[in-house]
Design a protein around this motif. Structure first.
Motif, short mmCIF file in Angstrom:
data_model
loop_
_atom_site.label_atom_id
_atom_site.label_comp_id
_atom_site.label_asym_id
_atom_site.label_seq_id
_atom_site.Cartn_x
_atom_site.Cartn_y
_atom_site.Cartn_z
N ARG A 3 0.84 -1.19 0.00
CA ARG A 3 0.00 0.00 0.00
C ARG A 3 0.88 1.24 0.00
N VAL A 4 1.36 1.56 -1.18
CA VAL A 4 2.34 2.63 -1.31
C VAL A 4 1.88 3.95 -0.68
N PRO A 5 0.66 4.39 -0.97
CA PRO A 5 0.25 5.68 -0.38
C PRO A 5 0.30 5.66 1.14
N LEU A 6 -0.19 4.60 1.72
CA LEU A 6 -0.23 4.52 3.19
C LEU A 6 1.17 4.53 3.77
N ILE A 7 2.02 3.72 3.19
CA ILE A 7 3.38 3.62 3.72
C ILE A 7 4.11 4.95 3.59
N PHE A 8 3.96 5.59 2.46
CA PHE A 8 4.63 6.86 2.28
C PHE A 8 4.10 7.89 3.28
N LEU A 9 2.81 7.82 3.53
CA LEU A 9 2.22 8.75 4.49
C LEU A 9 2.87 8.57 5.87
N LEU A 10 2.91 7.32 6.31
CA LEU A 10 3.45 7.05 7.64
C LEU A 10 4.92 7.42 7.72
N VAL A 11 5.65 7.03 6.69
CA VAL A 11 7.09 7.26 6.74
C VAL A 11 7.39 8.76 6.68
N PHE A 12 6.64 9.46 5.88
CA PHE A 12 6.86 10.91 5.83
C PHE A 12 6.52 11.54 7.17
N GLY A 13 5.44 11.03 7.77
CA GLY A 13 5.09 11.52 9.10
C GLY A 13 6.23 11.30 10.08
N ALA A 14 6.84 10.13 10.00
CA ALA A 14 7.96 9.85 10.90
C ALA A 14 9.11 10.82 10.64
N GLY A 15 9.36 11.08 9.36
CA GLY A 15 10.44 12.01 9.00
C GLY A 15 10.20 13.40 9.56
N THR A 16 8.97 13.89 9.44
CA THR A 16 8.69 15.23 9.96
C THR A 16 8.69 15.22 11.48
N ALA A 17 8.23 14.12 12.06
CA ALA A 17 8.29 14.05 13.52
C ALA A 17 9.73 14.18 14.00
N LEU A 18 10.64 13.50 13.30
CA LEU A 18 12.04 13.60 13.68
C LEU A 18 12.57 15.02 13.47
N ALA A 19 12.11 15.66 12.40
CA ALA A 19 12.53 17.04 12.18
C ALA A 19 12.08 17.92 13.34
N ALA A 20 10.84 17.74 13.75
CA ALA A 20 10.32 18.54 14.84
C ALA A 20 11.07 18.25 16.14
N PHE A 21 11.32 16.98 16.38
CA PHE A 21 12.07 16.57 17.55
C PHE A 21 13.43 17.26 17.57
#
Ligand SMILES: Nc1ncnc2c1ncn2[C@@H]1O[C@H](COP(=O)(O)OP(=O)(O)OP(=O)(O)O)[C@@H](O)[C@H]1O
Ligand SMILES: Nc1ncnc2c1ncn2[C@@H]1O[C@H](COP(=O)(O)OP(=O)(O)OP(=O)(O)O)[C@@H](O)[C@H]1O
Ligand SMILES: [Mg+2]
Ligand SMILES: [Mg+2]
Lengths: 287, 253, 403, 251, 352
Positions: free
Chosen positions: A183-201
């Motif tokens: 499920r490419v869209p879902l996975i990309f969504l989650l992974v991008f979310g993780a990336g931005t979470a790390l940026a915010a952190f």
């Protein structure tokens, strides 16, 4: 003893670089989504946490809320905008530059152009004595530990879950990835979310180490890019090594060749990449 | 199982499939032959959801799938062996298997079973797939589709670039798939290989099915017309390879 | 909470409303201050100061209706030159006020000179901008070295701190401000023992802070803007306790709330402090605090003083406010600005009092308390002008003081 | 020996710890048609990459047309008259069929560094391109980006590009794979009809094609040469049948 | 031999393109008679930056090498002018030649550093080189004036100094000549080989091209013309400063190229014109123009990822086809594919 303090400082700054770069190794290295808004998400995290802290006085609560909110913003950006541009690097560049312009301007109107200085969490203020003579801020020591722990966590996650491989498969060949049911869209969504979470952190911690103003996003972004690329796209250990190397290079360059301070990072990086065009631990692109 | 009903598919402005219809029954293996550029891959991609037909319907296990996303279709039980070495080059062989493998029942393929058929892959287990030899990549594409454990297998020229021994293994794998109840649509250039193991064979030309033959006919070895239609005389057609013959015979293309 | 001035918004008709017409006529003023980028906060405050004064006069200065047009030079000489031309050629500006970045000012000034439009600089500090007599360029704000030259004397003689380590930003302003300090400091008989220069926007100051010579009696810092915050944070973090004397922008009121404790006790020299006690400053501070919930600062005062100076010049202009008319009138301007008495020298540079200040907590707020005043400082300080102009410029002297 | 088109001796090719070619020696005289067979992963393509200069062997030497070329990069060998096809399509995807051919033709010494004239206007290039387009029945597709061709058509393009420069040594990596039988036959006939001064080395899994064309056959197995002989004898070599044809050997 | 001639439709297409270009040129020549001086200044600036974007695109759109360091060339050109014209009285022609030589030389350096790097690695490598160049410009105060830059560049020595119109015409002439040279270059064997770099380097090498050389050629030519653009800008503004070399300019020129259409020769020029006009216009409306610009970028990426010219070409093809339905390709983000046979050269010349 001077050299010890220089080494420690280099490692501490490198740790900050790794914190910032960790999110990029995921969105940029793994997803190959060129996210030039990473610096903006860094700022959003830092500013939000600061704002919440001023309002609530609770450091850890602010941290968590800021990270979560930023991740949600990142996911919205991914879902509504970036996702339409999978594997289209050039439009991604424009889009994320656009997003970071917008975020930068919103921060400027909301918080003004003067710098803010998010607090150091309780217990980490002040400094400690090492080997008698070397004074080293506790917060910096903590950052080094934090970077190592984070690196270990990310590596373990990528190793023991198949999500990293799934993301890379979609980058390799999105169509075929879909036909095996990913499920490419879902996975990309989650992974991008993780990336931005790390940026915010990273923004919360980086802000506390240095300071934040609407224009720091770019400086931070460039350094993080250097780290991710020198380390080799998608390689977390590579990014960690590169972050420390760049941190040390920066530290010693500024001590030993202060005249050349503007070169101490970029010139060696250019030379390095000329001879190792796939970074430190980057895989040679096949095909 | 699969019902393709007068499908039109375009690339931009050029129409490739012109009202194409065909069906694959439960447990059936159907062969699809045709010269280069006739739309075989286009048809396969249309079924797999990578291309959307502009007209017509594709029905899979009773559901209309022509508007579904490819990953939904895959999860309904369809797996694809794509043409042209489309493995995931930056993933290791192991990872290629790992992300594809899905378990649905006890008659499932496991990676180990697959490796029985393609032992060459075992030796290259942790090499990035992009570094495999062409034939190894083809085996990997097949293996990856097998561990998906679909109900219907779309095979787009699975034997391309395989050595004769591995072609044989590939054939056995397809036979075993059918034995386990998997249906298949087999696109091939190797006529003999195809005719040996399909229930029906079709010829696609310019996006239309121009010829169809069923199992009894195949058994009667009445395949002259078919061979003629794709431009091969039957004389040297024993082991699935081609013969030197007059190419002008072909009415197709 | 929002700290930014609420001005801004639509630039073309903000300020005093469109098409002001006064009894004597009208004048279009082009405000060319950054509203984006690293200097946005400075530019906003200059504009706010200018408009605040204008508003306090009902949108008219000396009975000339003032139309304000704001453009953003975007910290880029190319954009700035374009905007300057736009202000003059499209908007009909009779005077351009603003500029923060010296490089931008250098790029824009020749055009305005050739167009015969006066330019009043409000922040850009390069010494070299005001070295030609009789031009149409004026500057109400400091030159790089003007506010630090008195400091050298003061630190050496009054404070009795005999050795200094200089920590500056590695660009012309950093070199000039450091150089100004170093020259008078050494001429007074004290010794600069170390010079460290860090690039603009240095994120991590640890490499510099840890190099500071701990035997120095004082650290002289030129780290304006957000670098000040990071410098002081690292300075305190590494437990240094040498007293700091700084160029005044390092402890600017925009930064003080952010720096908090880390700025405690830092001394500095500047031509303004919000706590100066005089009527003009009281008027200014009252007007400001009524509108904004934060302290005034040098940038706001520069804007305010620019408006005052323009008003004074216009009162000398008879009839149509031509470029030459304003330029000539400006030369004789002498006003009581919030900072104190202000007039221009032959080169167009302001002469004003310089204050020695110390960051102190007053009523729960950090302020730059005035501890001493050096009156009527000009850009050459006490040196003979001709002699001074023979000196090599400070950017060439960088690195030579500590030898 | 100057009458060798290609002479590779004692070739080892290493990928990390994996030995893809091990002490391979292959000598092909000018004008010979040599077919290379062997199981998947035997190291055939790797050997091609070594011969064509895409890879540098870990050990051994390569001579081409009497000149030592072991350390010469691919482009220099191409200039000496070597052309190859890729097993996995490798074309200028976004460019049109015509442009693909034109670039290939322009690689000749007298055109390659021309930067002041239109490529198409160089003497002969347009005409030769048109001739090739007609010969290979690509005229209708001349202005299509090759990315939009069907897979098999792209396979043909590989061959067109390799042949277009009138090479002296032609390396063909499974040229008939993916081609419809009719086209495979046509190609085989065409190769057979090429002038005898062109040396052809070809990797092929299709035995009909291989044995119809080959003067000699070299069999690679697990990186080493297992046998080298005339087709008739290779076809009955038990060892070869064993490793290569497996249970298909009875056919 | 029966030399095949291009089909009639091709001929008429060429003709139409020539007419369009001719008319455009006439309009451009006449601008000084109709435009107020400020807009003439802006137009001249667009010429300079348009030239820059076009030169950049040789490496970027054609060579497939995403350089994020091209400001170094632009800035170099500006500094050559700044230094040469304020310290010597070299004639204009000599300064132009110096600029070309300097741009080429720096291009060769960039090319040599980038013999092997690809994609994102190349992006960062060029960025690092440009940052190092920026550092040099910033710190070599003697030569470059440091952060204050070099101001007071006059147009003495320039043919017909003084008049803004004359300088506009001079700039127009130089831009037209430069564009023609680049156009011809990109259609030449060397130019086509550079395009081949983008598509497949291994194929190029196997064909007999020395890949590294062509990378160097691409950077050299691109660098030379980028420097000329910097020269024009410096003369126009009368100043040269480190911001001519800054990262933001490198990023901006990439946006020009993408927005206009990096696949087309004239795309980047168009992109420069659009963005510069837009910046100018929006910034007079609101001080929050960066926000508006952000929105424009986002919309561009979403709806014009092939650039304005790509969009136009697509719409034309659709209009011509007159089949009501929209093309359907499920492949995410894939836009309609071009069939080059049926549109104007100007819009349609893909990478040639
Ligand atoms: N991406 C594409 N864009 C435009 N046209 C395409 C595209 N892919 C294929 N085509 C065209 O569609 C037609 C059918 O192609 P398809 O790949 O379906 O043929 P095929 O029967 O699978 O051929 P082969 O045996 O060579 O694999 C061809 O004429 C081809 O040029
Ligand atoms: N770059 C590489 N890195 C690691 N291993 C490689 C690389 N290239 C090839 N190999 C390995 O070397 C062996 C020989 O590969 P090669 O491509 O030469 O085989 P081949 O004989 O052409 O096979 P096929 O018939 O399948 O094309 C294979 O096992 C392959 O996995
Ligand atoms: Mg196909
Ligand atoms: Mg092979």
């Amino acid at each position: 003893m001077v050299w010890l303090s220089n080494v420690l400082n280099g490692l501490a700054f490198g740790s900050l670089l790794f914190l910032v770069a960790s999110g990029l190794t995921i969105t940029f290295g793994l997803m190959r989504t060129i996210n030039l808004a990473h610096g903006a998400f860094y700022l959003v995290g830092g500013y939000l946490a600061f704002d919440l802290y001023v309002r609530t006085g609770s450091y850890w609560l602010s941290l968590v809320v800021a990270v979560v909110v930023t991740a949600v913003i990142g996911m919205l950006v991914e879902r509504l905008l970036l996702h339409r541009l999978l594997n289209q690097e050039l439009p991604q560049i424009i889009l994320t530059v656009g997003v970071s312009l917008m975020i930068g301007d919103l921060l400027l109107t909301q918080y003004g152009g003067s710098p803010i200085s998010p607090p150091t969490p309780a217990g980490l203020e002040g400094s400690m004595q090492l080997f008698g003579s070397v004074i080293f801020p506790k917060f910096r020591a903590f950052l080094i530990v934090l970077a190592l722990v984070l690196a270990a966590l990310i590596m373990a996650f990528l190793r023991f879950s198949s999500i990293g491989a799934k993301v890379r498969s979609a980058v390799d060949d999105q169509e075929i990835a879909r036909t095996i049911g990913i499920r490419v869209p879902l996975i990309f969504l989650l992974v991008f979310g993780a990336g931005t979470a790390l940026a915010a952190f990273a923004g919360v911690w980086g802000g506390a180490l240095t300071s934040l103003s609407p224009d720091t996003g770019l400086d931070v972004l460039l350094l993080a890019l250097v780290v991710v690329v020198v380390g080799g796209l998608g390689s977390v250990p590579g990014a960690l090594i590169a972050a420390f190397a760049v941190g040390l290079l920066d530290q010693f360059g500024k001590v030993l060749f202060p005249e050349w301070s503007l070169f101490t990072i970029y010139a060696p990086v250019a030379l390095f990449l000329a001879f190792r065009p796939n970074g430190l631990l980057g895989k040679v692109e096949s095909r | 199982m699969l019902e393709i009903d007068s499908v039109d598919t375009y690339y931009g402005s050029s129409q490739i499939l012109h009202g194409t219809s065909l069906s694959v029954g439960e447990g059936e293996v159907v062969g699809l032959l045709g010269r280069n550029g006739m739309g075989k891959s286009t048809l396969v991609h249309t079924v797999a959801g990578l291309l959307k037909p502009r007209r017509g319907q594709v029905t899979f296990r009773g559901r209309r799938i022509s508007s579904l996303a490819a990953e939904r279709i895959s999860r309904l039980g369809m797996s694809l062996v794509p043409q042209g070495h489309r493995i995931f080059p930056s993933l290791t062989v192991r990872e290629n298997f790992r992300i594809a493998s899905r378990r649905v029942g006890d008659r499932d393929w496991t990676a180990d079973e697959v490796l029985e058929y393609f032992p060459a892959l075992r030796e290259r287990w942790s090499v990035p797939a992009g570094k495999l030899s062409g034939g190894q990549q083809q085996m990997l594409a097949m293996g990856r589709a097998m561990v998906c454990n679909g109900k219907l297998m779309l095979l787009d020229e699975p034997t391309e670039g395989l050595d004769p021994q591995t072609v044989g293994r590939m054939g056995e794998a397809i036979d075993e798939l059918r034995r386990r109840g998997t249906s298949a649509l087999l696109v091939e250039q190797k006529v003999g290989f195809t005719l040996e193991r399909v229930d029906r064979a079709l010829i696609l030309s310019r996006g239309q099915v121009i010829y169809e033959t069923d199992r009894p006919q195949l058994l009667r070895a009445d395949t002259q017309t078919l061979r003629r239609l794709i431009g091969v005389s039957s004389a040297h057609e024993a082991d699935g390879s081609r013969a030197i013959a007059d190419e002008n015979e072909s009415p197709v293309g | 909470g929002s700290q930014a001035p609420s001005s801004g918004g639509v630039s073309a008709d903000s300020g005093s409303g469109s098409a002001q017409e006064g009894a004597n006529g009208s004048l279009t003023v082009g405000l060319l201050n950054p509203l984006t980028g690293p200097f946005a906060a400075l530019g906003e405050d200059v504009n706010a100061g200018f408009e605040l004064y204008l508003d306090s006069k009902g949108g008219q200065l000396s009975d000339y209706g003032i139309n304000v047009v704001k453009e953003d030079p975007a910290n880029d000489p190319g954009v700035a030159t374009t905007k300057a031309r736009q202000l003059v050629q499209q908007e009909g500006a009779g005077i351009v006020i603003g500029l923060v970045n010296s490089g931008v000012a250098y790029a824009v000034a020749p055009y305005l000179e050739s167009a015969g439009v006066p330019l009043m600089i409000t922040v850009a500090g390069a010494d070299g901008l005001t070295r030609t007599k009789g031009g149409n360029l004026f500057r109400v704000s400091y030159t790089g070295s003007q506010d630090t030259m008195p400091a050298g004397d003061y630190v050496c003689k009054e404070l009795g701190l005999k050795t200094a380590a200089i920590v500056g930003l590695d660009y012309s302003f950093g070199w000039e401000a450091s150089g100004g300090f170093a020259r008078t400091y050494e001429d007074a008989g004290c010794k600069v023992v170390q010079e460290l220069y860090a690039p603009l926007a240095t994120q991590d100051w640890a490499p510099y802070v840890t190099q500071i010579n701990r035997d120095a009696d004082v650290v002289f810092a030129v780290t304006p803007g957000s670098d000040a915050v990071r410098f002081l944070k690292a300075y305190r973090g590494f437990g240094l306790d040498t007293p700091i004397f700084a160029q005044g922008s390092t402890t600017d009121e925009q930064l003080l709330p952010t720096m908090g404790e880390t700025a405690d006790g830092v001394m500095s020299s500047l031509h303004y402090s919000p706590v100066i006690d005089n009527p003009a400053n009281k008027t200014f501070v009252d007007a400001w605090t009524e509108k904004y919930d934060r302290s005034t600062n040098q940038y706001a005062e520069d804007g305010w003083a620019a408006a005052q100076a323009l008003e004074a010049a216009l009162s000398d202009v008879k009839g149509e406010p031509t470029g030459d008319g304003i330029t000539n009138a400006m030369r004789n301007v002498s006003i009581d600005a919030p900072r104190g008495a202000l007039r221009f020298d032959e080169y167009g540079q302001a002469i004003y009092d310089v204050y020695m200040r110390k960051v102190t907590k007053q009523d729960g707020k950090w302020v730059n308390k005035v501890v001493d005043t050096v009156p009527a400082v000009n850009q050459f300080y006490t040196y003979d002008v001709d002699e001074y102009l023979q000196f090599p410029p400070y950017d060439k002297l960088k690195g030579t003081w500590a030898k | 020996m100057t009458d060798m088109a290609i002479a590779a001796r004692g070739i080892d090719t290493r990928f990390g710890s994996f030995l893809a070619n091990s002490d391979v020696t292959i000598e092909v005289p000018v004008g010979e048609r040599r077919v290379l067979i062997g199981p998947n992963g035997a190291g055939k393509t790797t050997l091609f990459n070594v011969l064509a200069g895409q890879l540098r062997p870990s050990k051994g030497s390569v001579e081409m047309l009497g000149r030592e070329v072991t350390r010469k990069p691919a482009y220099q060998r191409a200039r000496m008259g070597l052309a190859r096809t890729f097993q996995i399509n490798n074309l200028f995807d976004e460019l049109t069929v015509r442009q693909n051919i034109e670039i290939t033709l322009a690689s000749e010494a007298r055109s390659r560094r021309v930067f002041w004239r239109d490529l198409g206007s160089l003497p002969g290039i347009r005409a030769r391109t048109n001739a090739l387009l007609t010969e290979w029945e690509f005229s209708d597709l001349a202005d299509w980006p090759v990315r939009e061709l069907a897979y098999g058509q792209q396979r043909v393009m590989e061959i067109v590009l390799a042949m277009s420069k009138q090479p002296r040594v032609l390396l063909l990596d499974e040229p008939t794979a993916g081609l419809a039988p009719a086209d495979a036959i046509r190609l085989t006939n065409l190769l057979a009809a090429l002038p005898r001064d062109i040396t052809i080395i070809m990797i092929e899994h299709d035995m009909e094609v291989a044995f119809a064309l080959a003067d000699r056959v070299t069999v690679l197995h697990q990186g080493s040469v297992l046998a080298e002989d005339v087709p008739g004898r290779v076809a009955v070599n038990q060892e070869v049948l064993q490793v290569y044809l497996g249970d298909m050997s009875d056919a | 031999m029966n030399l095949p001639s291009p089909g009639d439709h091709v001929k008429s297409r060429r003709l139409r393109s020539a007419v369009v270009l001719g008319v455009l040129l006439l309009v451009l020549l006449a601008l000084p008679f109709v435009l107020p001086s400020f807009y003439l200044f802006v137009a001249t600036r667009i010429l300079a930056l348009g030239l820059f974007a076009t030169a950049f695109n040789i490496v970027f759109g054609f060579g497939g090498m995403p350089s994020l360091g091209h400001a170094a060339f632009f800035g170099l050109g500006a500094y050559v002018v700044g230094i040469a014209s304020t310290r010597s009285d070299l004639p204009f022609v000599v300064i132009v030649v110096l600029t070309l030589v300097a741009g080429t030389a720096l291009g060769v350096v960039f090319g040599l550093f980038n013999l092997r790097a690809k994609g994102i690695y190349l992006l960062l490598l060029t960025l690092a080189l440009a940052q190092a160049a920026y550092g040099l410009a910033f710190q070599q105060v003697e030569l470059t004036g440091g952060d204050n830059g070099i101001s007071g560049i006059t147009r003495e020595g320039v043919p017909i100094p003084g008049s803004a119109s004359a300088f506009y015409w001079l700039a127009l002439a130089m831009v037209v000549v430069s564009l023609s040279l680049m156009w011809a270059f990109m259609r030449s064997p060397v130019g086509m080989a550079i395009t081949g770099l983008r598509e497949s380097e291994s194929r190029l090498a196997a064909t007999g091209y020395r890949v590294g050389s062509y990378r160097v050629y691409a950077f050299a030519v691109s660098g030379a013309f980028s420097a000329v653009a910097g020269l024009l800008d410096a003369y126009l503004l009368g100043s040269a400063s480190p911001s001519n070399m800054a990262f933001l300019l490198s990023a901006e020129v990439m946006v020009f190229a993408i927005l206009g259409g990096a696949a087309f020769f004239f795309g980047p020029f168009l992109g420069a014109a659009v963005i510069l006009s837009l910046e100018l216009y929006v910034s007079t409306l609101t001080s929050r123009w960066t926000f508006v610009l952000g929105i424009v970028y986002v919309l561009t990426a979403l709806f014009m990822s092939d650039g304005i010219l790509g969009r136009i070409a697509y719409l034309r093809r659709r209009a011509r086809r007159k089949t009501a339905e929209s093309p359907t390709r499920a492949a995410a983000g894939e836009t309609d594919v071009a069939v080059p046979a049926d549109t104007d050269d100007l819009v349609e010349e893909r990478h040639t």
